[in-house]
Write an enzyme that holds these catalytic residues in place. Structure first.
Site, mmCIF file in Angstrom:
data_model
loop_
_atom_site.group_PDB
_atom_site.id
_atom_site.type_symbol
_atom_site.label_atom_id
_atom_site.label_comp_id
_atom_site.label_asym_id
_atom_site.label_seq_id
_atom_site.Cartn_x
_atom_site.Cartn_y
_atom_site.Cartn_z
ATOM 1 N N GLY A 135 25.219 13.225 -98.721
ATOM 2 C CA GLY A 135 24.224 13.223 -97.652
ATOM 3 C C GLY A 135 22.808 13.432 -98.135
ATOM 4 O O GLY A 135 21.962 13.952 -97.405
ATOM 5 N N LEU B 93 19.214 11.634 -100.021
ATOM 6 C CA LEU B 93 18.357 10.519 -99.599
ATOM 7 C C LEU B 93 19.062 9.171 -99.711
ATOM 8 O O LEU B 93 18.973 8.338 -98.806
ATOM 9 C CB LEU B 93 17.075 10.499 -100.436
ATOM 10 C CG LEU B 93 15.959 11.411 -99.934
ATOM 11 C CD1 LEU B 93 14.838 11.503 -100.968
ATOM 12 C CD2 LEU B 93 15.411 10.918 -98.597
ATOM 13 N N HIS C 82 20.264 17.926 -102.906
ATOM 14 C CA HIS C 82 19.362 18.130 -104.036
ATOM 15 C C HIS C 82 18.133 17.220 -103.983
ATOM 16 O O HIS C 82 17.142 17.494 -104.665
ATOM 17 C CB HIS C 82 20.113 17.939 -105.351
ATOM 18 C CG HIS C 82 19.327 18.348 -106.555
ATOM 19 N ND1 HIS C 82 18.752 19.600 -106.673
ATOM 20 C CD2 HIS C 82 19.000 17.689 -107.679
ATOM 21 C CE1 HIS C 82 18.104 19.673 -107.833
ATOM 22 N NE2 HIS C 82 18.235 18.531 -108.463
ATOM 23 N N SER C 83 18.165 16.177 -103.167
ATOM 24 C CA SER C 83 16.958 15.352 -102.994
ATOM 25 C C SER C 83 15.750 16.208 -102.640
ATOM 26 O O SER C 83 14.619 15.862 -102.979
ATOM 27 C CB SER C 83 17.162 14.333 -101.868
ATOM 28 O OG SER C 83 18.281 13.526 -102.096
ATOM 29 N N GLY D 296 7.158 16.298 -107.396
ATOM 30 C CA GLY D 296 5.834 15.762 -107.668
ATOM 31 C C GLY D 296 5.510 14.387 -107.148
ATOM 32 O O GLY D 296 4.339 14.066 -106.942
ATOM 33 N N GLY D 297 6.486 13.515 -106.943
ATOM 34 C CA GLY D 297 6.056 12.218 -106.463
ATOM 35 C C GLY D 297 7.100 11.141 -106.478
ATOM 36 O O GLY D 297 8.175 11.290 -107.050
ATOM 37 N N THR E 249 31.078 15.214 -109.526
ATOM 38 C CA THR E 249 32.425 14.991 -109.001
ATOM 39 C C THR E 249 32.512 13.688 -108.200
ATOM 40 O O THR E 249 33.592 13.118 -108.075
ATOM 41 C CB THR E 249 32.887 16.182 -108.142
ATOM 42 O OG1 THR E 249 31.824 16.536 -107.256
ATOM 43 C CG2 THR E 249 33.196 17.372 -109.017
ATOM 44 N N HIS F 49 14.372 17.418 -118.815
ATOM 45 C CA HIS F 49 12.999 17.496 -118.292
ATOM 46 C C HIS F 49 12.212 18.478 -119.147
ATOM 47 O O HIS F 49 12.699 19.573 -119.438
ATOM 48 C CB HIS F 49 13.029 17.964 -116.836
ATOM 49 C CG HIS F 49 11.725 17.740 -116.114
ATOM 50 N ND1 HIS F 49 10.583 18.441 -116.424
ATOM 51 C CD2 HIS F 49 11.390 16.893 -115.116
ATOM 52 C CE1 HIS F 49 9.595 18.029 -115.622
ATOM 53 N NE2 HIS F 49 10.061 17.092 -114.828
ATOM 54 N N ARG G 255 1.593 18.238 -115.321
ATOM 55 C CA ARG G 255 0.963 17.540 -116.441
ATOM 56 C C ARG G 255 0.208 16.306 -115.950
ATOM 57 O O ARG G 255 -0.851 15.975 -116.471
ATOM 58 C CB ARG G 255 2.027 17.155 -117.478
ATOM 59 C CG ARG G 255 2.484 18.333 -118.324
ATOM 60 C CD ARG G 255 3.686 17.967 -119.182
ATOM 61 N NE ARG G 255 4.867 17.762 -118.366
ATOM 62 C CZ ARG G 255 5.689 16.724 -118.469
ATOM 63 N NH1 ARG G 255 5.496 15.812 -119.387
ATOM 64 N NH2 ARG G 255 6.729 16.628 -117.672
ATOM 65 N N VAL H 27 13.411 9.540 -106.856
ATOM 66 C CA VAL H 27 13.348 9.564 -105.381
ATOM 67 C C VAL H 27 13.041 8.167 -104.865
ATOM 68 O O VAL H 27 13.511 7.765 -103.804
ATOM 69 C CB VAL H 27 12.324 10.555 -104.777
ATOM 70 C CG1 VAL H 27 12.917 11.909 -104.636
ATOM 71 C CG2 VAL H 27 11.016 10.548 -105.465
#
Lengths: 672, 257
Positions: A13, A15, A43-44, A49-50, A235, A257, A273, A411
Site C-alpha cells: 500500500g 505509492l 515507507h514511501s 528531498g525530492g 518478502t 546512501h 548536499r 519516488v
C-alpha cells in the site's frame, strides 16, 4: 475456506501500489490493496528531498528536458538500465508530478527575483524568471546535469503518499490493512492471486484475482545498518521467487546512501548536499573535491558512498564511542533555509542525535538504502514468465535504475510506474482471454500448504531462534555483501547464508499464539528473507566486475565485454539451497546512449566490441539529423513511443517549450 | 527485529555504568481467552542512544515474545508508534530513554480500537475519518491535462498548506482529547486540521457551506471544548489551537450568517 474475488489484487500500500490501484479502478476494474500497515505508514513516506521530473522551471534547470533526464539516469545506472524503460519513465515523470500537483500535493514553488544559494561552498545570487513564478521549484541532487528534484520542503514522500492515499479513499478502493501475502496462487504459467494472512487474527484467506501486482518495496532489512523501515524485508520479492517460475533481476545491485545518521542509520536527505551541504572528515576538511573534482559531493550515491568509506579507511574517519563516521555540514545553509527546506532533517537531528544542524555538524556514514533489483518485468510491468503477475516500484526490476539509482528517481518511479503499469493491468483485465478460469481447488491446495507451514512452526519441535538467524544474516550481509565486495567474502557469505537457510527450517517458537504474533511473523519471514539474501550474495559472487553500486575489489573495472547483462534468479524447488542464475544480455546496438564514462567515478572500463560501432552510428544519425527537432532525432535513435499507454504519449509543456508552436532548432536544448 | 540494538552491541561501550530501567506496560490481548488487563514490569539495562523502539524490541526478543506494539519507520515520520508514555501521548520511536526516569509507564492510546497491548488500530479510525470528511482535494475538473504546465500557486501559500499537511495521523491528538473520550463520533483535531488544510487550498472547490455540512456540529468543530491537549501533544507541532479556533469562527459565521 474464506475466498475474496477481485479483478486486481495489489500487494503493498505504498505509492506504487496505490497508484496502480487508482489506474486500474479508473478503468472500471475492482481493486483490493493489501498492506502490512495502514497505507499512510508505508515507507514511501520516508522519501524526503525530492522527485525527479524535468520541468525546467528554475533558472538552474533551464534547458532541462526528457533527453537530459534520460542521459543522467542511464549514466547513473552505469548502463545497466533498460534504456527504453528509462525513456518511458522520463516522458511520464512530468505528467506524474503535474497530476500530483492537481491532487493537492503542496509542492514548493518558484519565487521570482533574486535569491541567495550555496553552490560548491560559495554563496551565489541567482535570479528566477518572472514567467516561472508560482510553478514547481527544483533543487540540485546527485548525478544530475540540471536542478531537477521537485520537492515539498523535505517531506516530499509524505506529502505525495497522503495525496495519493486520499485519492485511493476518494475512489472507494479498499485497503485491507495488517494483511500479509504468504504465497502467490499459480498453476505454473498463470498467477491467480495470493494466500494472505490476517496479522491480527492469524486467519488465512485466499484472494483470487485476474491480475496480481507486487508493490511491496525494497529489502533493506537484509542488512544491519539501513535507512529502510522495519517492514522493508523483501518478502514481497520472495513471493515471486517462491513460485519457481517468476524471475527476480539484479538483486546484487544494492544502493548505500551516503548520509545515514550515525549510528542509527536514519536517513538525512540528499537535498542537504543538493542545497550546498558539504562532507567533512576528522580534520574538518572537505574531502570530496580531491576524489571527484567534477561532481564533488554530488556525484552519484554509489560513488560518494565508496569515496566516504575509502576516506575512512585512509584514517580520516571521526572516531567515536560507536565507531567511525564522517561529518555532513549544512551549517553554511543558514537557519532560514534549514527551518523551511530541511525541517525533517532538523527534527531528526534534534530527536535522535540531540544536535541542532543550524550550528552543529551531523555524524553520517553510508547505510543500505535501496534495492535496484526486484521482480523482473517487461516494459508493461508484467513478469515475462508468469502471466498475470505484475510488479511496480522498488519491488520491481522494470528496469530503469540498472546498477545505481539516482536520488529522486525512486519516488518518481513509484508514481510513474503506478500510472503506466496500472494502465497495462487494466488492458490485461479487459481481455476476455484473461477472465477467471481457476478452480477453487488450486486456491485450497495453496491455502492448505501455507496453513501447514504455520502449523509446523507453531507446534513443531524446532530449536532455532528466528531472531538469532535473522541477526546473523544481517551481520553477514553488512560485513561481506556491502559497499566493497571480494570473491572470498562473497563465497563465505553464500556458504553461511545457505547454512542459515537450513537452520531456518527448524525454528522453534517461544510464543505460540495463532493471532498477532511477532515471533511467528519473524520465523516465516526470515525463511523468505534468506532466499532473497542468497540472490543478492550469489549474484554478487558470480558478477566478476564492478558496475554502479556493485563494487568488487578483485574486479574493480566495469566489464562491458562479459557483464553487460542482467542477472536473473529463480528458486526452482522449495528445498533448494541456492537460486538458479541466468543472465540476460543488454544489446548495445539498440541503445540510444552507448556505454561510456559516467561523468564521475572510475574512468577505467572495458568496452563492449559493439560500443564503438553503435557510438559511430549514433553520431552519424545526430549529424544527419542536425536540422531536425530533438523528438525526431530521439525517435530515429531508439523508438519507444508505442511502448507507452496511449494516454501518456504526449509531449510535455515547459516554459521554454510551449506545446502549441513547434520549437525552433536554435531553441533545442538536447544534450550534445 | 531489533537491528539497532545489535548494531550498538558491537560497538565498544564506555566504562560508565548504564542505568537499569523498569518499564511497566499495560498488557491486554482481547484475542487471547482469559487475558485480563494488567500492568507488567520489565527490567533492562539502558544503552547509549536507546529509544523506546530499541528498548521494546529488546524486551520482546529477550524477555517476552508475547508483547505487542507497532513500529514502521522508527524515524518519527510514519506515525505508527504513538502510545501513552508516562501519561502523555507521544511517538515511542523518537523518545530517548535518557529523557525519561528509570521508572517508565507505557499504555496504548485510548479511544482507538485495541489490537493487543500497545498496538491500536489507528488505521481504521483514520480511514473512517477521511471518508467522512472527504479529506481529498475536490477538483473542478476530474481529468487533469497532465501535459500542460501545472497551475501556479504563490510560494507562501504552498508553504502554509504544507504546514498543515505535515500531520502524520499518529493519533496523539485524539488520545489527548477530552471530547473524543466522551463522543465516539468526534472528528478530533486531526480531522479539523484537515478541514483547515483543504479550506486553504485553492485547488479544492468546496465552499464553507460544504465544510459546514461536514464539521458544523458537535461531532465536528463545535464539539471541541478548547482543552487543547491536542496542541500540546502533537509530535509535528502543528498549530492546532489556532486552526481549530479559525475553523470554528468560519463555521459559526456560516451558521449565523
Amino acid at each position: 475456506m474464506n475466498v475474496i474475488y477481485t479483478d486486481v489484487l495489489v500487494i503493498g500500500g505504498g505509492l506504487a501500489g496505490l497508484r496502480v490501484g487508482i489506474g486500474a479502478k479508473r478503468r472500471g476494474h475492482d481493486v483490493v490493496i493489501l498492506s502490512l500497515v495502514p497505507a499512510k505508514r508505508s515507507h514511501s513516506c520516508a522519501a524526503q528531498g525530492g522527485m525527479q521530473a524535468s520541468l525546467g522551471n528554475v533558472i538552474k534547470a533551464q534547458g532541462d528536458n526528457e533527453d537530459v533526464h534520460f542521459e543522467d539516469t542511464v549514466r547513473g545506472s552505469d548502463w545497466g538500465a533498460d534504456q527504453r524503460v528509462v525513456r518511458m519513465f522520463v516522458n511520464t515523470a512530468p505528467k506524474a508530478i503535474r497530476e500530483l500537483a492537481a491532487w493537492g500535493v503542496p509542492w514548493s514553488r518558484v519565487r521570482k527575483g533574486d535569491r541567495e544559494v550555496i553552490i560548491n561552498g560559495q554563496k551565489v545570487t541567482i535570479t528566477e524568471r518572472d514567467e516561472a513564478h508560482g510553478l514547481l521549484t527544483q533543487r540540485d541532487f546527485g548525478g544530475t546535469k540540471k536542478w531537477r528534484a521537485c520537492y515539498v520542503s523535505d517531506g516530499t514522500g509524505h506529502a505525495m503518499l497522503y495525496a495519493v492515499s486520499d485519492q485511493t479513499i476518494a475512489q472507494g478502493i479498499p485497503v485491507h490493512e495488517r494483511m500479509e501475502a504468504l504465497a502467490l496462487i499459480h498453476d505454473g504459467s498463470r498467477c491467480h492471486g495470493a494466500i494472505v494472512r490476517n496479522l491480527v487474527t492469524g486467519e488465512l484467506v485466499a484472494y483470487v484475482a485476474k491480475a496480481t501486482a507486487i508493490t511491496s518495496g525494497g529489502a533493506g532489512r537484509l542488512y544491519r545498518a539501513t535507512t529502510n523501515a522495519v517492514i522493508c524485508e523483501g518478502t514481497g520479492t520472495a513471493l515471486a521467487l517462491e513460485t519457481g517460475v517468476a524471475t527476480v533481476g539484479n538483486m546484487e545491485a544494492i544502493q548505500f546512501h551516503p548520509t545515514g545518521i550515525f549510528p542509527a542509520g536514519i536517513l538525512v536527505t540528499e537535498g542537504c548536499r543538493g542545497d550546498g551541504g558539504l562532507l567533512r572528515d576528522a580534520d574538518g576538511k572537505r574531502f570530496m573535491p580531491d576524489y571527484e573534482p567534477e561532481k564533488k559531493e554530488l556525484a552519484s550515491r554509489d560513488v560518494v558512498s565508496r569515496r566516504m568509506e575509502q576516506h575512512i579507511h585512509s584514517g580520516k574517519g571521526v572516531k567515536s564511542r560507536f565507531g567511525e563516521h564522517l561529518w555532513l555540514d549544512i551549517t553554511l545553509l543558514g537557519a532560514q533555509h534549514i527551518n523551511h527546506n530541511l525541517r525533517e532533517v532538523k527534527e531528526i537531528c534534534r530527536y535522535f542525535l540531540g544536535i541542532d544542524p543550524i550550528k552543529d555538524w551531523i555524524p553520517v556514514r553510508p547505510a543500505q538504502h535501496y534495492t535496484m533489483g526486484g521482480v523482473r518485468t517487461n516494459h508493461t510491468g508484467e513478469s515475462p514468465t508468469l502471466k498475470g503477475l505484475f510488479a511496480a516500484g522498488e519491488a520491481a526490476c522494470w528496469d530503469m535504475h540498472g546498477f545505481n539509482r539516482l536520488g529522486g528517481n525512486s519516488v518518481a518511479e513509484t508514481v510513474v510506474a503506478g500510472m503506466i503499469v496500472g494502465e497495462f493491468i487494466a488492458d490485461f483485465c479487459d481481455r476476455a482471454e484473461n477472465d477467471f478460469t481457476m478452480s477453487t481447488g488450486l486456491a485450497r491446495e495453496f491455502l492448505a500448504r501455507e496453513q501447514a507451514k504455520i502449523d509446523e512452526l507453531l507446534s513443531g519441535k524446532g530449536q532455532e531462534d528466528a531472531n538469532v538467524i535473522r541477526g546473523r544474516m544481517q551481520d553477514l550481509m553488512t560485513a561481506k555483501v556491502g559497499i566493497f565486495r571480494t570473491g572470498d567474502d562473497l563465497a563465505s557469505a553464500v556458504e553461511e547464508l545457505q547454512s542459515l537457510l537450513q537452520r531456518s527450517r527448524h525454528i522453534g517458537l517461544k510464543y505460540r499464539a495463532r493471532g498477532a504474533n511477532a515471533e511467528l511473523v519473524a520465523a516465516y519471514r526470515v525463511q523468505k528473507m534468506l532466499k532473497v539474501a542468497l540472490c543478492v550474495a550469489y549474484g554478487a559472487l558470480m558478477r566478476t566486475e564492478s558496475r554502479g553500486a556493485h563494487f568488487r575489489e578483485d574486479f574493480p573495472r566495469r566489464n562491458d565485454v562479459e557483464w553487460l547483462k542482467r542477472t536473473l534468479a529463480t528458486w526452482k524447488r522449495d528445498g533448494d539451497s541456492l537460486p538458479s542464475l541466468a543472465w540476460e544480455p543488454l544489446d548495445v546496438m539498440q541503445m540510444e546512449l552507448p556505454p561510456g564514462w559516467r561523468g564521475y567515478g572510475a574512468k577505467d572500463y572495458l568496452d563492449n566490441p559493439d560500443t564503438p560501432k553503435r557510438a559511430a552510428e549514433v553520431e552519424a544519425t545526430k549529424a544527419r539529423m542536425a536540422a531536425e527537432d530533438r523528438w525526431t532525432l530521439q525517435e530515429s535513435l531508439m523508438p519507444y513511443d508505442t511502448l507507452l499507454p496511449e494516454r501518456y504519449r504526449s509531449r510535455n509543456e515547459r516554459i521554454d517549450e510551449p506545446l502549441d508552436r513547434p520549437v525552433a532548432p536554435q531553441q533545442r536544448t538536447g544534450v550534445a | 527485529m531489533n537491528d539497532e540494538t545489535a548494531l550498538a552491541a558491537r560497538i565498544p561501550t564506555t566504562a560508565e555504568r548504564q542505568r537499569m530501567l523498569r518499564i511497566s506496560i499495560l498488557r491486554y490481548n482481547p484475542q487471547e481467552t482469559g487475558s485480563v488487563p494488567r500492568m507488567q514490569t520489565y527490567e533492562l539495562e539502558e544503552a547509549d542512544g536507546m529509544t523506546l523502539f530499541i528498548a521494546l524490541n529488546e524486551i520482546r526478543e529477550k524477555q517476552d515474545a508475547s508483547l505487542h506494539f507497532d513500529f514502521v519507520c522508527r524515524a518519527g515520520i510514519c506515525g505508527s508508534c504513538a502510545m501513552v508514555i508516562d501519561g502523555r501521548p507521544a511517538l515511542a520511536c523518537r523518545t530517548l530513554t535518557k529523557s525519561l526516569g528509570t521508572e517508565i509507564t507505557l499504555a496504548p492510546l485510548p479511544v482507538f480500537e485495541l489490537i493487543a497491548d500497545l498496538s491500536v488500530n489507528t488505521g481504521k479510525w483514520m480511514r473512517a475519518m477521511s471518508e467522512r470528511l472527504q479529506t481529498w482535494v475536490h477538483m473542478k475538473e476530474q481529468e487533469v491535462d497532465v501535459s500542460r504546465l501545472e497551475a501556479r500557486m504563490e510560494p507562501e501559500l504552498a508553504e502554509q498548506i504544507y504546514e498543515l499537511d505535515r500531520c502524520i495521523e499518529c493519533g496523539c491528538c485524539v488520545a489527548g482529547c477530552g471530547t473524543a473520550r466522551m463522543r465516539q463520533d468526534f472528528v478530533g483535531a486531526v480531522g479539523l486540521n484537515k478541514i483547515a488544510r483543504f479550506r486553504l487550498d485553492p485547488r479544492d472547490v468546496r465552499s464553507d457551506d460544504d465544510y459546514y455540512e461536514l464539521v458544523g456540529d458537535d461531532a465536528g468543530v463545535f464539539g471541541c471544548m478548547s482543552l487543547l491537549a491536542c496542541h500540546d501533544v502533537c509530535p509535528k507541532e502543528l498549530p492546532l489551537s489556532t486552526q481549530i479556533a479559525f475553523v470554528r469562527r468560519k463555521m459559526a459565521a456560516k451558521a449565523w450568517g
